[in-house]
Scaffold this motif. Structure first.
Motif, PDB file in Angstrom:
ATOM      1  N   THR A   1      34.349  30.329  45.218  1.00  0.00           N
ATOM      2  CA  THR A   1      34.051  31.752  45.149  1.00  0.00           C
ATOM      3  C   THR A   1      33.720  32.116  43.714  1.00  0.00           C
ATOM      4  OG1 THR A   1      36.364  32.347  44.729  1.00  0.00           O
ATOM      5  CG2 THR A   1      35.650  32.285  47.023  1.00  0.00           C
ATOM      6  N   SER A   2      33.051  33.213  43.559  1.00  0.00           N
ATOM      7  CA  SER A   2      32.825  33.775  42.235  1.00  0.00           C
ATOM      8  C   SER A   2      32.871  35.285  42.388  1.00  0.00           C
ATOM      9  CB  SER A   2      31.492  33.313  41.647  1.00  0.00           C
ATOM     10  OG  SER A   2      30.436  33.723  42.476  1.00  0.00           O
ATOM     11  N   GLY A   3      33.458  35.922  41.421  1.00  0.00           N
ATOM     12  CA  GLY A   3      33.644  37.365  41.520  1.00  0.00           C
ATOM     13  C   GLY A   3      32.920  38.126  40.452  1.00  0.00           C
ATOM     14  N   GLY A   4      32.820  39.402  40.707  1.00  0.00           N
ATOM     15  CA  GLY A   4      32.183  40.297  39.750  1.00  0.00           C
ATOM     16  C   GLY A   4      33.041  40.457  38.521  1.00  0.00           C
ATOM     17  N   GLY A   5      32.508  41.089  37.563  1.00  0.00           N
ATOM     18  CA  GLY A   5      33.198  41.214  36.294  1.00  0.00           C
ATOM     19  C   GLY A   5      34.116  42.426  36.241  1.00  0.00           C
TER      20      GLY A   5
ATOM     21  N   ALA B   1      35.806  44.978  33.285  1.00  0.00           N
ATOM     22  CA  ALA B   1      35.616  45.354  31.880  1.00  0.00           C
ATOM     23  C   ALA B   1      36.963  45.481  31.186  1.00  0.00           C
ATOM     24  CB  ALA B   1      34.855  46.665  31.795  1.00  0.00           C
ATOM     25  N   PHE B   2      37.114  44.746  30.107  1.00  0.00           N
ATOM     26  CA  PHE B   2      38.287  44.856  29.237  1.00  0.00           C
ATOM     27  C   PHE B   2      37.764  45.183  27.845  1.00  0.00           C
ATOM     28  CE2 PHE B   2      39.871  41.968  32.549  1.00  0.00           C
ATOM     29  CZ  PHE B   2      41.015  42.647  32.923  1.00  0.00           C
ATOM     30  N   GLY B   3      37.650  46.422  27.589  1.00  0.00           N
ATOM     31  CA  GLY B   3      37.096  46.828  26.300  1.00  0.00           C
ATOM     32  C   GLY B   3      35.625  46.475  26.247  1.00  0.00           C
ATOM     33  N   ALA B   4      35.241  45.731  25.229  1.00  0.00           N
ATOM     34  CA  ALA B   4      33.846  45.332  25.076  1.00  0.00           C
ATOM     35  C   ALA B   4      33.542  44.033  25.812  1.00  0.00           C
ATOM     36  CB  ALA B   4      33.519  45.187  23.600  1.00  0.00           C
TER      37      ALA B   4
ATOM     38  N   THR C   1      34.305  37.435  34.181  1.00  0.00           N
ATOM     39  CA  THR C   1      33.971  37.008  35.544  1.00  0.00           C
ATOM     40  C   THR C   1      34.956  35.933  35.946  1.00  0.00           C
ATOM     41  OG1 THR C   1      32.432  35.331  34.763  1.00  0.00           O
ATOM     42  CG2 THR C   1      31.514  37.494  35.271  1.00  0.00           C
ATOM     43  N   CYS C   2      35.179  35.822  37.248  1.00  0.00           N
ATOM     44  CA  CYS C   2      36.122  34.804  37.717  1.00  0.00           C
ATOM     45  C   CYS C   2      35.477  33.969  38.807  1.00  0.00           C
ATOM     46  CB  CYS C   2      37.408  35.453  38.229  1.00  0.00           C
ATOM     47  SG  CYS C   2      37.160  36.569  39.606  1.00  0.00           S
ATOM     48  N   SER C   3      35.968  32.762  38.932  1.00  0.00           N
ATOM     49  CA  SER C   3      35.519  31.864  40.001  1.00  0.00           C
ATOM     50  C   SER C   3      36.704  31.012  40.421  1.00  0.00           C
ATOM     51  CB  SER C   3      34.353  30.992  39.530  1.00  0.00           C
ATOM     52  OG  SER C   3      34.784  30.153  38.492  1.00  0.00           O
TER      53      SER C   3
END
Length: 164
Positions: free
Chosen positions: A112-116, A118-121, A125-127
């Motif tokens: 699987t891969s996931g959307g991003g 946002a952590f500050g700037a 993304t995760c997979s």
């Protein structure tokens, strides 16, 4: 010359027919009597096979938002099968049996891969890569109607009920 060749050819035809007639036996050979027996009784059976596993999709559960999502990529390997059973042949055309089969280890690979997020700037993304395996036992009760025996081949129609 043509007459002598015709005479030689006619002599060869006559002599070959005489030889062919000598190959027949003086008396016909009697064929042995064929007896038909009614085959009934208990029998054991064994099965060995190969399972072509066709995975038509796989989902995973996302606990945080309570939804099911498809894997981006998923595959289930093929596996060998082995089994056995005991049956009873009621007559020449009707058989029943109970079978127990085992499907060997079949490996599952998914990703699987996931959307991003946002952590500050930073955009993160995760997979994931998911691995698992499957084995299965099947128990079946079957009935067969044999459609006759032709040489060493006996075609049949069968039905069964069971679970895996």
């Amino acid at each position: 010359m043509k007459r002598s060749l015709s005479g030689v050819f006619a002599a060869l035809l006559i002599t070959s027919n005489a030889y062919a007639a000598d190959l027949m036996p003086a008396e016909p050979i009697a064929a042995p009597e064929v007896t038909v027996t009614e085959a009934t009784g208990w029998y054991l059976r064994g099965d060995v096979g190969y399972g072509f596993n066709d995975l038509r999709g796989a989902k995973y559960f996302q606990g945080s938002n309570a939804s099911e999502v498809d894997f981006d990529r998923s595959d289930l390997d093929d596996a060998w099968t082995i089994g056995g059973g005991v049956g009873y042949q009621i007559n020449n055309y009707l058989r029943t049996d109970v079978t127990l089969d085992y499907l060997g280890k079949s490996d599952f690979h998914g990703s699987t891969s996931g959307g991003g997020s946002a952590f500050g700037a930073c955009q993160v993304t995760c997979s994931s890569t998911d691995l698992s395996s499957l084995t299965a036992w099947s128990l079946m009760a079957n009935a067969y109607v044999d459609l006759g025996t032709y040489g060493y081949v006996t075609p049949y129609v069968g039905a069964g009920i069971g679970g895996t």
